[in-house]
Design an enzyme around this catalytic site. Structure first.
Site, PDB file in Angstrom:
ATOM      1  N   ASP A  56      -2.154  -1.129  -3.563  1.00  0.00           N
ATOM      2  CA  ASP A  56      -2.469  -0.356  -4.764  1.00  0.00           C
ATOM      3  C   ASP A  56      -1.375  -0.520  -5.829  1.00  0.00           C
ATOM      4  OD1 ASP A  56      -0.423   1.305  -3.721  1.00  0.00           O
ATOM      5  OD2 ASP A  56      -1.910   2.464  -2.589  1.00  0.00           O
ATOM      6  N   ASP A 102     -11.392 -14.868 -15.695  1.00  0.00           N
ATOM      7  CA  ASP A 102     -12.155 -15.290 -14.519  1.00  0.00           C
ATOM      8  C   ASP A 102     -13.326 -16.191 -14.944  1.00  0.00           C
ATOM      9  OD1 ASP A 102     -12.611 -14.846 -11.607  1.00  0.00           O
ATOM     10  OD2 ASP A 102     -14.532 -14.057 -12.305  1.00  0.00           O
ATOM     11  N   ASP A 142       0.841  -1.200   0.000  1.00  0.00           N
ATOM     12  CA  ASP A 142       0.000   0.000   0.000  1.00  0.00           C
ATOM     13  C   ASP A 142       0.877   1.251   0.000  1.00  0.00           C
ATOM     14  OD1 ASP A 142      -1.833   2.020   0.491  1.00  0.00           O
ATOM     15  OD2 ASP A 142      -1.991   1.553   2.646  1.00  0.00           O
ATOM     16  N   GLU A 173      -9.333 -19.523 -16.121  1.00  0.00           N
ATOM     17  CA  GLU A 173      -9.654 -20.131 -14.825  1.00  0.00           C
ATOM     18  C   GLU A 173     -10.765 -21.148 -15.088  1.00  0.00           C
ATOM     19  OE1 GLU A 173     -11.377 -19.219 -10.347  1.00  0.00           O
ATOM     20  OE2 GLU A 173     -12.244 -18.273 -12.104  1.00  0.00           O
ATOM     21  N   ASP A 188      -3.728   4.108   2.807  1.00  0.00           N
ATOM     22  CA  ASP A 188      -5.125   3.959   3.252  1.00  0.00           C
ATOM     23  C   ASP A 188      -5.425   2.551   3.759  1.00  0.00           C
ATOM     24  OD1 ASP A 188      -5.047   2.533   0.933  1.00  0.00           O
ATOM     25  OD2 ASP A 188      -6.656   3.613  -0.093  1.00  0.00           O
TER      26      ASP A 188
END
Ligand code: NOJ
Length: 496
Positions: free
Chosen positions: A29, A186, A21, A240, A25
């Site tokens: 990211d 996905d 991060d 997947e 926060d």
């Protein structure tokens, strides 16, 4: 034939929310990943796969996409993405992004605008269940129902509508134009549902099911392959595909379809030489290009899966399985944190859990948060270096993460991290000079020995030490040898 880069690649899965991060926060990211590229380079992987970072209400950790062509402010900006791809390429790392074509978020403009022909609506629900628990149908104000094979916030697209097809071709081009090297698809065996939406007796991931793997899906991947091939640089896609048969997997991995498909049979196999051998044989017989994976953001970390009452066993087996996997023909997908030997975090407090599976099962199923706990980078700070000082990570980390942090392990030859670095470096030196094909060698019960030219791999899943196969040198082991014997829960790489 030139060997494509992905055939033997080691790909590192980054679960973006939990990697690093930079914004402070508490959520990982894209700039955080950018800062850690040197770590990944040093680890010795060839590519990174980023889980969804698109604008999303996060009903399913970003697998509920509201806009397929942007970056959620939680993760950065499109500029950050471009900078990350630029830097990754500069250091020789390829970038694979996740594409989510089975469903969108219910906050996607199409769903919000009520474009029903792009989703699966029905007057009456059938008996299908959501993969996350409960019915797969939710009723809307006019009394009709929409299908969601996952959370209600994830309506399934209607792939029988050509507008959906066109939209995804355009999304692929959007990211290919930004330099991505490939896509992880996905729920690749989803997309189409059997005509008439018949009731089912069993909804598990099976090769012959009205819910999964309809034949029409292959037309989609043939069209996607044409798009991929129209770009320079061997762009690829990995599906997947959850299925009960290696033969079914092979239907996705074809010269005019996907280059790869995940091979979950390896991950699902118990700690057993016999089970491992069967998966290896079935896979290599079925697909031209194999992939191997032990952990990802949806399953219990393999160190914990392999654990027994003896506290050291899980990690020993995890390291032995890694060495075996890295010796197999094909490409390997690693999951962030396995190089640190992270276990599943099993005791997360209920109020911290965020996976919809936990809430939808009314707490009966713990869900997938335990493998998604943010990575420990350093021994200090509130989040062990994951976020800024004093900032709490989005999921709490156990105190034991300090000992497992990258900082603590780096430079310690006995650490899991240094073991991964050695194994990846040794594999990189060897992989292009050994044949793709594998040959089994005779092995005692409970052990497996196989060879690929210069490299022989031996793993002992039994309870007694076994004599190593003939060799001239020991290249690497996952634990100490006992003279020329391989102890239980240990693997070794030998040269011929
Ligand atoms: C598979 C993803 O890996 C998982 O995290 C997600 O919940 C489902 N697909 C639904 O998108």
């Amino acid at each position: 034939m030139d060997i494509p880069w992905w055939r033997d690649a080691v790909v590192y899965e980054i679960y973006v929310r939990s990697f690093a991060d930079a914004s402070g926060d508490g959520v990982g990211d894209l700039p955080g990943i950018r800062e850690r590229l040197p770590y990944l380079k040093e680890l010795g992987v060839d590519a990174i796969w980023l889980t969804p970072f698109y604008p999303s209400p996060m009903a399913d950790g970003g697998y509920d996409v509201a806009d397929y062509r942007d970056v959620d402010p939680l993760f950065g900006t499109l500029g950050d993405f471009e900078a990350l791809v630029g830097d990754a390429h500069e250091v020789g790392l390829r970038v694979i992004v996740d594409i989510v074509p089975n469903h969108s978020s219910d906050r996607h403009p199409w769903f919000r605008q009520g474009l029903r022909d792009r989703y699966v609506f029905a007057d009456e629900p059938n008996n299908w269940q959501s993969t996350f628990g409960g019915p797969a149908w939710t009723r809307v104000a006019d009394g009709s129902w929409y299908l969601h094979l996952f959370a209600p916030e994830q309506p399934d697209f209607n792939w029988r509508n050509p507008a959906v097809h066109e939209e995804f071709l355009d999304i692929l081009r959007f990211w290919l134009d930004r330099g991505v090297d490939g896509f992880r698809i996905d729920v690749a065996m989803g997309l189409y549902k059997a005509e008439g939406l018949p009731d089912v007796k069993d909804q598990s991931f099976k090769s012959h099911s009205p819910v999964w793997g309809q034949p029409e899906v292959h037309g989609v991947y043939r069209a996607w392959r044409k798009v991929l091939d129209s770009y320079p640089g061997e762009r690829m896609a990995v599906g997947e595909v959850w299925t009960d048969s290696a033969g079914d997997l092979a239907r996705y991995v074809r010269p005019d379809e996907l280059q790869q498909s995940f091979n979950f049979a390896w991950l699902l196999a118990p700690w057993s030489a016999q089970a491992f051998k069967k998966v290896i044989d079935d896979t290599l017989a079925a697909v031209p290009f194999a992939t191997w994976v032990l952990s990802n953001h949806d399953v219990v970390r393999h160190r914990t899966r392999y654990a027994t009452a003896d506290p050291g066993t899980g990690l020993m087996r995890a390291k032995a399985a890694l060495l075996t996997m890295l010796a197999l023909p094909g490409s390997v997908y690693l999951y962030q944190g396995e190089e640190l030997g992270l276990p599943e975090v099993e005791d997360l407090p209920p109020e911290a859990r965020q996976d919809p599976v936990f809430a939808r099962s009314k707490g009966k199923i713990p869900g997938r948060d335990g493998c998604r706990v943010p990575l420990p980078w350093t021994t200090g700070s509130r989040s062990f270096g994951f976020s800024s000082d004093g900032v709490a990570p989005w999921l709490p980390q156990p105190a034991g993460f300090a000992e497992l942090s990258a900082e603590r392990q780096s430079g310690d030859p006995d650490s899991t991290l240094e073991f991964y670095r050695r194994a990846l470096s040794c594999r990189r030196d060897l992989v292009r000079s050994i044949p793709y094909a594998l040959e089994w060698l005779a092995s005692p019960e409970g052990a497996l020995f196989f060879t690929r030219g210069l490299l022989t791999c031996a793993i002992n899943c039994g309870t007694d030490p076994v004599r190593l196969p003939p060799h001239t040198a020991v290249l690497l082991t996952s634990g100490p040898l006992d003279g020329d014997r391989l102890p239980p829960d240990t693997a070794a790489w030998l040269s011929g």
